[in-house]
Design a protein around this motif. Structure first.
Motif, PDB file in Angstrom:
ATOM      1  N   ILE A   1       0.857  -1.199   0.000  1.00  0.00           N
ATOM      2  CA  ILE A   1       0.000   0.000   0.000  1.00  0.00           C
ATOM      3  C   ILE A   1       0.887   1.242   0.000  1.00  0.00           C
ATOM      4  O   ILE A   1       0.652   2.195  -0.744  1.00  0.00           O
ATOM      5  N   THR A   2       1.942   1.197   0.872  1.00  0.00           N
ATOM      6  CA  THR A   2       2.838   2.350   0.938  1.00  0.00           C
ATOM      7  C   THR A   2       3.462   2.583  -0.430  1.00  0.00           C
ATOM      8  O   THR A   2       3.522   3.717  -0.912  1.00  0.00           O
ATOM      9  N   VAL A   3       3.922   1.442  -1.056  1.00  0.00           N
ATOM     10  CA  VAL A   3       4.558   1.575  -2.378  1.00  0.00           C
ATOM     11  C   VAL A   3       3.552   2.147  -3.378  1.00  0.00           C
ATOM     12  O   VAL A   3       3.871   3.056  -4.155  1.00  0.00           O
ATOM     13  N   VAL A   4       2.285   1.595  -3.290  1.00  0.00           N
ATOM     14  CA  VAL A   4       1.252   2.072  -4.224  1.00  0.00           C
ATOM     15  C   VAL A   4       1.024   3.573  -4.049  1.00  0.00           C
ATOM     16  O   VAL A   4       0.995   4.333  -5.015  1.00  0.00           O
ATOM     17  N   PHE A   5       0.928   3.984  -2.741  1.00  0.00           N
ATOM     18  CA  PHE A   5       0.719   5.412  -2.488  1.00  0.00           C
ATOM     19  C   PHE A   5       1.906   6.231  -2.986  1.00  0.00           C
ATOM     20  O   PHE A   5       1.733   7.287  -3.589  1.00  0.00           O
ATOM     21  N   ALA A   6       3.123   5.669  -2.703  1.00  0.00           N
ATOM     22  CA  ALA A   6       4.321   6.388  -3.145  1.00  0.00           C
ATOM     23  C   ALA A   6       4.328   6.505  -4.665  1.00  0.00           C
ATOM     24  O   ALA A   6       4.585   7.586  -5.208  1.00  0.00           O
ATOM     25  N   LEU A   7       3.964   5.364  -5.342  1.00  0.00           N
ATOM     26  CA  LEU A   7       3.935   5.397  -6.809  1.00  0.00           C
ATOM     27  C   LEU A   7       2.889   6.383  -7.304  1.00  0.00           C
ATOM     28  O   LEU A   7       3.125   7.130  -8.246  1.00  0.00           O
ATOM     29  N   GLY A   8       1.702   6.332  -6.610  1.00  0.00           N
ATOM     30  CA  GLY A   8       0.624   7.258  -6.974  1.00  0.00           C
ATOM     31  C   GLY A   8       1.097   8.693  -6.860  1.00  0.00           C
ATOM     32  O   GLY A   8       0.878   9.518  -7.755  1.00  0.00           O
ATOM     33  N   TYR A   9       1.805   8.956  -5.719  1.00  0.00           N
ATOM     34  CA  TYR A   9       2.312  10.310  -5.490  1.00  0.00           C
ATOM     35  C   TYR A   9       3.290  10.699  -6.598  1.00  0.00           C
ATOM     36  O   TYR A   9       3.189  11.776  -7.190  1.00  0.00           O
ATOM     37  N   LEU A  10       4.226   9.731  -6.894  1.00  0.00           N
ATOM     38  CA  LEU A  10       5.229  10.007  -7.931  1.00  0.00           C
ATOM     39  C   LEU A  10       4.562  10.195  -9.292  1.00  0.00           C
ATOM     40  O   LEU A  10       4.953  11.057 -10.075  1.00  0.00           O
ATOM     41  N   TYR A  11       3.498   9.329  -9.539  1.00  0.00           N
ATOM     42  CA  TYR A  11       2.795   9.420 -10.819  1.00  0.00           C
ATOM     43  C   TYR A  11       2.152  10.797 -10.969  1.00  0.00           C
ATOM     44  O   TYR A  11       2.301  11.464 -11.988  1.00  0.00           O
ATOM     45  N   ARG A  12       1.443  11.206  -9.836  1.00  0.00           N
ATOM     46  CA  ARG A  12       0.793  12.519  -9.898  1.00  0.00           C
ATOM     47  C   ARG A  12       1.822  13.628 -10.102  1.00  0.00           C
ATOM     48  O   ARG A  12       1.625  14.555 -10.874  1.00  0.00           O
ATOM     49  N   LYS A  13       2.964  13.459  -9.377  1.00  0.00           N
ATOM     50  CA  LYS A  13       4.004  14.478  -9.471  1.00  0.00           C
ATOM     51  C   LYS A  13       4.544  14.525 -10.904  1.00  0.00           C
ATOM     52  O   LYS A  13       4.719  15.608 -11.470  1.00  0.00           O
ATOM     53  N   SER A  14       4.790  13.310 -11.473  1.00  0.00           N
ATOM     54  CA  SER A  14       5.353  13.293 -12.830  1.00  0.00           C
ATOM     55  C   SER A  14       4.354  13.877 -13.815  1.00  0.00           C
ATOM     56  O   SER A  14       4.716  14.559 -14.760  1.00  0.00           O
ATOM     57  N   LYS A  15       3.019  13.588 -13.550  1.00  0.00           N
ATOM     58  CA  LYS A  15       1.981  14.172 -14.408  1.00  0.00           C
ATOM     59  C   LYS A  15       2.052  15.695 -14.353  1.00  0.00           C
ATOM     60  O   LYS A  15       1.944  16.376 -15.359  1.00  0.00           O
ATOM     61  N   ARG A  16       2.189  16.194 -13.069  1.00  0.00           N
ATOM     62  CA  ARG A  16       2.271  17.648 -12.888  1.00  0.00           C
ATOM     63  C   ARG A  16       3.476  18.205 -13.648  1.00  0.00           C
ATOM     64  O   ARG A  16       3.366  19.194 -14.373  1.00  0.00           O
ATOM     65  N   VAL A  17       4.629  17.490 -13.463  1.00  0.00           N
ATOM     66  CA  VAL A  17       5.852  17.957 -14.124  1.00  0.00           C
ATOM     67  C   VAL A  17       5.661  17.918 -15.638  1.00  0.00           C
ATOM     68  O   VAL A  17       6.009  18.867 -16.344  1.00  0.00           O
ATOM     69  N   GLN A  18       5.030  16.784 -16.112  1.00  0.00           N
ATOM     70  CA  GLN A  18       4.780  16.658 -17.550  1.00  0.00           C
ATOM     71  C   GLN A  18       3.935  17.818 -18.055  1.00  0.00           C
ATOM     72  O   GLN A  18       4.209  18.413 -19.092  1.00  0.00           O
TER      73      GLN A  18
END
Ligand code: ADP
Length: 627
Positions: free
Chosen positions: A350-367
């Motif tokens: 779950i932590t990894v999923v949340f971390a990935l979700g966070y990173l995904y959202r962040k990368s989306k923002r950066v994109q």
């Protein structure tokens, strides 16, 4: 029920060991446990002991696990005795806490030889009979006891259809005491339960009786350890005998749960441990052992899950807080470690999923940011390209205007020099006296033409500067077109003849009068016809007008060299001259730009059609009237 030990005093024992109190700094306590660590019952007793002896630094503890569940032959006991003799020969123990029967029996046999008369606090005595302490001193503790009333009530509760209870007992003192108590209490149940006693029966006799029991009967294992022949059997053997004789539920009043009985109201091991430890503390404080009564342990309900199931006794029928043994471990208990591992893996995931979700959202923002910055950069780029193109155009225009300016100056100088040379040259020839009249006229004509050419050039320059400064004024008047064009025709007729060209004024029969600026119209036609004659080698130059409703279409048409396609766009630009390889034509590139400006000022729009080497036609409409 209270038992009293046959005892002298603990003080006597302490004094024997330690006349001035303790001879060592800390009280020495020996805990002698019958069994081994990991055995539930023993562990539970020990837990009770240590819950009371919590101030562990105040004592010097010696703990011996006799391990008699695994080893219990006489040789082993002999060996144990020798080990303890060896260990404790020169060690003064102040008090012994004995757990369970085997430890107490061992102490009863060997204490005096190994430890001298050290006070003993015992607990966990499953089969306590006061007579075992006969002649023994300094023994006290907690004994297991029984509660017949609670057990009879329990039977009533779990077996509403039962009306017959058979109590199995021997004739030990405990057995007799228990029967006596049962008989005292049975009156309380006389309306509901009939109680029979099987006392001191031979196993066979017991078997015959128990075999015949009906469904309305349950059995209580009172205590049946001594057979009529005087031999003792163990609790395990006894219960296994009884339960093999009957298919009816067997209850107990001692803790023999786990040996084949359904359960009962019995005593608790941890309390016994704690109580025995409290007694140890009282002894160490100097209390007289004979004053410390042997206590009964408190009771609890204890059941065997397998037997509850066997007799269809629902779990919710048993008293609250009951202890149930042999209960299958729940999935959670059985797979606790696996479940915890899975849970922690799951939590990590779950932590990894949340971390990935966070990173995904962040990368989306950066994109997104990159995209929008990219779009901005593209905008800036296209703006720069546009600006660049404009600059290129401006540069070209600037270069073109520099080029045009240079050409203009060169042309201007040529256009001034040519007529000026004519005027100056022929004037000086005229000054010679020997010229005949015809020669003089010719030279004067040339001077006149050169002068007119100069005037026209100056007119052009004045006109263009007025146009540039916006100071052109229009003077409207009526113009009769036929006389107007006849004059123009006359003006250019000589030049046309000189060039061997036919010059033709084309018009309608009736005269047409328009309101316009005569001078401007004259200037327009002068420039157009001048060009037509200039750029035509053979053929004709036609000019005139055609009426088109409220408009008049004017035109000048020739059969000259025509305008090349690439020059058509800029033919009306100032200083623009078509490079057609014929540089002898002169001019300064202002004629058509003045024509265009004047036509537009008069309310028209000049256009032209041209074919290279075939000719050109310049035409424009003007209104009949100015307004
Ligand atoms: P210029 O004084 O050089 O004649 P204009 O503005 O009158 O200047 O004309 C511009 C250019 O247009 C000329 O240099 C010429 O090459 C071209 N041109 C004008 N009229 C004609 C025509 N009737 N036939 C062919 N070319 C023409």
């Amino acid at each position: 029920m209270v038992f009293t030990a046959h005892m002298s005093t603990a003080q006597v024992a302490l004094d024997d060991h330690n006349p001035s109190g303790l001879r060592h700094n800390k009280a020495r306590i020996l805990i002698l446990n019958s069994y081994h660590q990991g055995y539930n019952w023993s562990d539970s007793i020990m837990q009770g002991v240590f819950s009371e002896l919590d101030d562990i630094n105040s004592y010097e503890l010696f703990v011996e696990f006799m391990d008699t569940k695994r080893y219990s032959d006489s040789t082993y006991y002999e060996l144990l005795k020798n080990v303890y003799l060896y260990k404790y020969k020169n060690l003064d123990i102040d008090v012994i806490l004995s757990c369970d029967d085997n430890a107490l029996n061992f102490l009863l046999q060997y204490r005096d030889r190994i430890f001298s008369k050290v006070p003993v606090s015992f607990c966990g005595i499953n089969d306590f009979h006061p007579y075992i302490l006969e002649g023994k001193e300094l023994y006290t503790g907690v004994c297991e006891t029984y509660n017949v009333v609670a057990n009879l009530k329990l039977i009533e509760r779990l077996h509403p259809n039962v009306n017959h209870v058979v109590v199995v007992a021997d004739v030990t003192k405990t057995g007799q005491d228990m029967i006596a108590m049962m008989k005292r209490e049975e009156g309380k149940f006389k309306d509901k339960l009939h109680i029979d006693y099987l006392i001191n029966k031979e196993p066979e006799e017991m078997k015959t009786y128990l075999n015949r029991l009906d469904d309305d009967t349950v059995v209580i294992w009172g205590i049946y350890l001594r057979l009529p022949d005087g031999n003792f059997i163990s609790s395990e053997e006894s219960i296994s005998l009884i339960t093999s004789y009957t298919s009816r539920p067997v209850y107990c009043i001692w803790d023999v749960v786990g040996l084949g009985v359904v359960g009962g109201n019995i005593t608790t091991p941890s309390f016994q441990g704690a109580e025995a430890a409290r007694i140890v503390k009282r002894i160490l404080k100097g209390e007289n052992v004979s004053d410390i009564e042997i206590k009964e342990s408190p009771m609890l309900y204890k059941f065997d899950y397998n037997l509850l199931k066997k007799f269809n006794i629902p779990l919710d029928a048993i008293p609250e807080g009951s202890v149930i043994i042999n209960k299958p471990a729940s999935f959670w208990q059985e797979h606790k470690r696996l479940a915890i591992t899975l849970l922690s893996v799951f939590a990590s995931l779950i932590t990894v999923v949340f971390a990935l979700g966070y990173l995904y959202r962040k990368s989306k923002r950066v994109q997104f940011e990159i995209k929008s910055k990219n779009a901005k950069l593209l905008q800036i780029r296209s703006k720069l390209l546009r600006t660049n193109r404009k600059l290129e155009k401006s540069k070209k225009r600037a270069e073109e205007s520099v080029r045009l300016k240079t050409a203009f100056l060169a042309n201007l100088s040529h256009e001034i020099r040519t007529p000026m040379n004519g005027i100056i040259g022929f004037t000086s020839i005229l000054q010679e006296s020997n010229l005949n009249e015809e020669e003089q006229k010719l030279y004067l004509d040339i001077i006149n033409t050169s002068g007119q050419r100069m005037v026209r050039l100056i007119d052009d320059l004045v006109n263009i500067s007025k146009i540039e400064s916006g100071t052109v004024e229009l003077h409207y008047s009526e113009i009769n077109l036929i006389p107007f064009f006849n004059e123009i025709n006359f003006f250019f007729s000589k030049e046309a003849i000189d060039r061997s060209l036919s010059l033709e004024f084309v018009h309608e029969l009736d005269d047409l009068v328009i309101v316009s600026d005569r001078n401007k119209l004259e200037q327009i036609f002068y420039n157009l016809i001048k060009n037509a004659l200039k750029y035509t080698r053979k053929g004709y130059v036609k000019f005139g007008y055609v009426r088109r409703n409220e408009l008049v279409e004017f035109f000048v048409e020739d059969t000259g060299i025509g305008v090349p396609i690439e020059a058509r766009k800029s033919i009306f630009d100032r200083f623009h001259q078509v490079s057609n390889g014929d540089s002898t034509k002169g001019g300064i590139g202002l004629g058509l730009s003045i024509v265009k400006e004047f036509v537009e000022m008069l309310g028209g729009k000049i256009q032209f059609a041209s074919e290279v080497n075939e000719g050109s036609r310049f035409y424009f409409n003007l209104p009949l009237d100015k307004g």
